[in-house]
Design a protein around this motif. Structure first.
Motif: not given
Length: 166
Positions: A104-116
């Motif tokens: 498994w490899y990373s493409k980096g951050v692609k999807q914005r996440t938000h604090a809950v």
């Protein structure tokens, strides 16, 4: 859902904890941004609702552990996105390794996440305001709605062409 007065510090009320736990997944529009709130294994996550790859909704995506990280799998094209970081993961081989082994490899951050945040039985989301563009930003807002429709139409055209070839 009745309108609640929003507390300061950029927190937005997204629902009562017990209702969100029961629902497991719930879409909300916060400041024009479509956000998916997910409850999984005792933890709340919030991510942009549309996959960074082609704008498909993630709401019905399976959740799996991949390489030690919880990921949502885009139901349309099977892209893997970590819930906590928004990192795109893919499986591949390094041809320089002998023998080459799938990893498994990373493409980096692609999807914005938000604090809950949870407080007194209520759940709040604070939008990620990181100024750098993240791929999932493309499918947000009015422009995003147009781009999602274009992607969907292109996909349908491809399916029609494939059926004609059969």
């Amino acid at each position: 859902m009745e309108e609640k007065e929003q507390p300061t510090e950029g927190l937005h009320f997204v629902g009562r904890k017990d209702e969100l736990i029961e629902a497991k997944r719930s879409s909300r529009t916060i400041e024009g941004r479509d956000v998916l709130v997910i409850y999984h294994q005792g933890v709340f996550y919030a991510i942009d609702c549309y996959c960074y790859h082609a704008g498909s909704t993630l709401e019905n995506g399976d959740i799996e552990e991949i390489n030690g990280k919880l990921c949502i799998i885009c139901p349309k094209h099977k892209y893997k996105i970590t819930l906590s970081e928004g990192e795109g993961l893919y499986r591949g081989r390094n041809p320089m390794e002998k023998p080459p082994v799938f990893r498994w490899y990373s493409k980096g951050v692609k999807q914005r996440t938000h604090a809950v945040t949870e407080k007194n039985g209520e759940v709040f989301v604070k939008l990620c305001m990181q100024p750098a563009r993240i791929d999932s930003d493309y499918y947000q807002g009015e422009k995003g709605k147009i781009e999602r429709a274009k992607a969907e139409a292109a996909e349908e055209d491809t399916l029609v062409m494939d059926e004609e070839d059969v």
